[in-house]
Design a protein around this motif. Structure first.
Motif, PDB file in Angstrom:
ATOM      1  N   GLU A  63      61.567  15.096  21.071  1.00 57.65           N
ATOM      2  CA  GLU A  63      62.408  14.933  22.254  1.00 57.65           C
ATOM      3  C   GLU A  63      62.282  16.195  23.106  1.00 57.65           C
ATOM      4  OE1 GLU A  63      66.974  13.683  23.621  1.00 57.65           O
ATOM      5  OE2 GLU A  63      66.413  13.718  21.498  1.00 57.65           O
ATOM      6  N   ILE A  64      62.205  16.019  24.408  1.00 58.61           N
ATOM      7  CA  ILE A  64      62.106  17.152  25.313  1.00 58.61           C
ATOM      8  C   ILE A  64      62.790  16.793  26.617  1.00 58.61           C
ATOM      9  CG2 ILE A  64      59.816  16.428  26.147  1.00 58.61           C
ATOM     10  CD1 ILE A  64      59.178  19.419  26.535  1.00 58.61           C
ATOM     11  N   GLY A  65      63.511  17.780  27.166  1.00 56.85           N
ATOM     12  CA  GLY A  65      64.191  17.534  28.423  1.00 56.85           C
ATOM     13  C   GLY A  65      65.034  18.725  28.825  1.00 56.85           C
ATOM     14  N   HIS A  82      73.510  14.217  26.193  1.00 61.15           N
ATOM     15  CA  HIS A  82      73.094  12.863  25.808  1.00 61.15           C
ATOM     16  C   HIS A  82      71.867  12.924  24.904  1.00 61.15           C
ATOM     17  CE1 HIS A  82      75.890  11.356  28.801  1.00 61.15           C
ATOM     18  NE2 HIS A  82      75.302  12.118  29.708  1.00 61.15           N
ATOM     19  N   PRO A  83      71.987  13.438  23.677  1.00 60.93           N
ATOM     20  CA  PRO A  83      70.833  13.456  22.761  1.00 60.93           C
ATOM     21  C   PRO A  83      70.415  12.040  22.413  1.00 60.93           C
ATOM     22  CG  PRO A  83      72.855  13.988  21.577  1.00 60.93           C
ATOM     23  CD  PRO A  83      73.218  13.950  23.039  1.00 60.93           C
ATOM     24  N   GLY A 104      66.021   7.955  30.212  1.00 59.41           N
ATOM     25  CA  GLY A 104      66.977   8.691  31.024  1.00 59.41           C
ATOM     26  C   GLY A 104      66.340   9.969  31.555  1.00 59.41           C
ATOM     27  N   GLY A 105      67.009  11.103  31.324  1.00 63.68           N
ATOM     28  CA  GLY A 105      66.507  12.366  31.832  1.00 63.68           C
ATOM     29  C   GLY A 105      65.613  13.119  30.878  1.00 63.68           C
ATOM     30  N   VAL A 106      65.246  12.504  29.737  1.00 67.73           N
ATOM     31  CA  VAL A 106      64.410  13.187  28.744  1.00 67.73           C
ATOM     32  C   VAL A 106      63.236  12.294  28.374  1.00 67.73           C
ATOM     33  CG1 VAL A 106      66.447  14.355  27.812  1.00 67.73           C
ATOM     34  CG2 VAL A 106      65.623  12.270  26.705  1.00 67.73           C
ATOM     35  N   GLU A 107      62.360  12.826  27.532  1.00 61.76           N
ATOM     36  CA  GLU A 107      61.327  12.034  26.880  1.00 61.76           C
ATOM     37  C   GLU A 107      61.578  12.082  25.389  1.00 61.76           C
ATOM     38  OE1 GLU A 107      57.244  12.754  28.277  1.00 61.76           O
ATOM     39  OE2 GLU A 107      58.169  13.860  29.925  1.00 61.76           O
ATOM     40  N   VAL A 108      61.454  10.938  24.724  1.00 65.09           N
ATOM     41  CA  VAL A 108      61.816  10.837  23.318  1.00 65.09           C
ATOM     42  C   VAL A 108      60.802   9.963  22.592  1.00 65.09           C
ATOM     43  CG1 VAL A 108      63.378   8.902  23.797  1.00 65.09           C
ATOM     44  CG2 VAL A 108      63.683  10.236  21.705  1.00 65.09           C
ATOM     45  N   TYR A 146      64.076   3.548  21.517  1.00 59.81           N
ATOM     46  CA  TYR A 146      63.895   3.569  22.962  1.00 59.81           C
ATOM     47  C   TYR A 146      62.550   2.956  23.276  1.00 59.81           C
ATOM     48  CZ  TYR A 146      67.903   6.588  22.724  1.00 59.81           C
ATOM     49  OH  TYR A 146      69.161   7.074  22.457  1.00 59.81           O
ATOM     50  N   PRO A 147      62.521   1.617  23.417  1.00 58.66           N
ATOM     51  CA  PRO A 147      61.244   0.916  23.587  1.00 58.66           C
ATOM     52  C   PRO A 147      60.512   1.388  24.825  1.00 58.66           C
ATOM     53  CG  PRO A 147      63.042  -0.624  23.142  1.00 58.66           C
ATOM     54  CD  PRO A 147      63.660   0.700  23.434  1.00 58.66           C
ATOM     55  N   GLU A 148      59.203   1.229  24.733  1.00 59.73           N
ATOM     56  CA  GLU A 148      58.340   1.600  25.842  1.00 59.73           C
ATOM     57  C   GLU A 148      58.619   0.715  27.031  1.00 59.73           C
ATOM     58  OE1 GLU A 148      53.522   1.790  26.712  1.00 59.73           O
ATOM     59  OE2 GLU A 148      54.290   1.163  24.788  1.00 59.73           O
TER      60      GLU A 148
END
Length: 439
Positions: free
Chosen positions: A256-258, A266-267, A419-423, A428-430
């Motif tokens: 996860e990065i953001g 919001h993790p 949302g505001g991150v990449e996970v 969290y489906p593509e």
């Protein structure tokens, strides 16, 4: 804890804004194995310390690499300086690919990328005075004049708060406190006027009373010198105050990065949630639920199939990559709750389970008949009916004197926007296409 100064949102990672660009980086270490195995050319395995990492570092920002010991964050940091050679992918610094540089050119580049190590006691040569230790980098990079080096050393020591400088120049590391030694290490790192500092757990070896001061010093240097930081830590609390963005690493990958604010508010990834719950609460009157991940971080030489976090994940689903080793963990946990007599009886029914150690999407169980094997599995499941492994069982069928357990095919998720991150998580489906980078 210092207060992070107000900064604007980092610009997009394009053009001149990008100072370091990491693409599909892999850093693998081969295991030596026994002499007999090497003699016959048998592969002893490979530790995938960093495994396909994408990361863009923007000029003037602070990116935190956070994770447990063994997550690969320190190896990634060392790879940025060429201290851990990449076995795949690329690291580009201001248009130069580190993998394509000769040793001499790589040494020259290290003037612009410096490292602050975790343990100042190990980082400083006990036989060198502070003046020699800080100025040695200038000597290595061609500054022969001792007088010129002294001018630069005095300037660097003053910048890190070691004044009056005359009291420190002729001292040895043993004469300084832990906080003073770390200031010396920082002075040595900035004396070559670098653009990027890789700070590997720079406060973890220090007393609590000086940690905040060192972080504030690093923030001041960032403002004064225009530094860009890679901040490596297992401490999310310090990362919250120091970092613009946070990358959560697990078993050699970014999961996860953001932006820091988004990660804390919001993790998304279950591992990120677990790390946040592990942060100590200073208020003893509040009883916060921890829900820490079970077990230990897996062996990087034999990572789990599918998502690497699934054996420890409380939110795992049927497609996370369940396998034979997960079943062994469950069976052995069941046996710890049996009496010696009950264990002996069940073990005679189940037989040897050492073959579970070979990662497989299907495995066999039992040696006295399918009915006895199924009854054993029913007892195991009755103890932990909500364990997510059961969602991963696709089929149990009779085979020989026991049963064969088959698991659903697993997914190894790539980073994708949420949302505001990449996970990287199947929760969290593509949507559309996977994220092309962690920028």
């Amino acid at each position: 804890m210092p207060t992070k100064p107000e900064t604007s949102t980092p610009p997009s990672a394009t053009g001149a804004d990008t100072i370091v660009d990491v693409r599909d980086l892999a850093v693998h270490f081969g295991l030596r194995g026994s002499t007999f195995a090497r003699l016959f050319g048998r592969d002893a395995g490979t530790v995938k310390a960093v495994d396909g990492v994408n990361l863009t570092l923007r000029r003037g920002e602070v990116v935190g690499l956070v994770g447990e010991s063994g997550s690969g964050k320190s190896t990634l940091g060392r790879a940025l300086l060429g201290l851990a050679p990449a076995t795949g992918g690329s690291i580009t610094f201001e248009g130069q690919d580190l993998a394509q540089l000769s040793n001499r050119n790589l040494r020259d580049l290290r003037r612009h990328i410096q490292m602050v190590f975790q343990d100042p006691n190990a980082a400083l040569n006990p036989a060198m005075t502070i003046e020699e230790a800080v100025g040695d980098a200038l000597r290595v990079h061609g500054m022969r004049s001792a007088d010129e080096r002294r001018v630069k050393v005095v300037e660097a020591l003053e910048r890190v708060g070691l004044s009056p400088v005359e009291l420190f120049l002729e001292k040895y590391p043993r004469d300084l406190s832990g906080g003073q030694k770390q200031r010396v290490v920082i002075a040595r790192a900035i004396i070559t006027d670098p653009s990027v500092l890789v700070a590997d757990e720079p406060i973890s070896m220090l007393d609590m009373s000086v940690r905040a001061k060192i972080l504030q010093l690093m923030l001041d240097l960032k403002q004064d010198l225009g530094l860009t930081y890679v901040y490596i830590t297992h401490d999310l609390a310090s990362a919250k105050y120091f970092c613009d963005r946070i990358a959560i690493m697990y078993l050699g990958r970014i999961v996860e990065i953001g932006p820091t604010e988004e990660i804390f508010a919001h993790p998304r990834h279950p591992y990120t949630k677990a790390l946040l719950k592990a942060i100590p609460d200073p208020d003893p009157s509040r009883n916060m639920p921890r829900d820490l991940p079970r077990g230990e971080i897996p062996d990087a030489a034999a990572p789990p199939l599918g998502c690497a976090f699934h054996p420890r994940c409380p939110e795992a689903t049927s497609t996370c990559g369940w396998e034979s080793r997960d079943l062994r963990t469950l069976v052995e946990a069941h046996w710890t709750r049996r009496t010696p007599e009950e264990y002996a009886a069940e073990q005679s029914v189940v037989g040897d389970i050492d073959h579970f150690d070979t990662p497989s999407k299907s495995t066999t169980l039992g040696r006295q008949g399918a009915g006895e094997a199924r009854a054993f599995l029913d007892r195991v499941r009755a103890e932990v009916p909500d364990d997510p492994i059961w969602t991963g069982v696709e089929d149990i069928s009779d085979e020989g004197s026991g049963v064969r357990i088959r698991f659903h095919d697993g997914v190894d998720p790539a980073l994708r926007r949420a949302g505001g991150v990449e996970v990287a998580c199947v929760l969290y489906p593509e949507s559309g296409t996977d994220a092309a980078s962690a920028g």
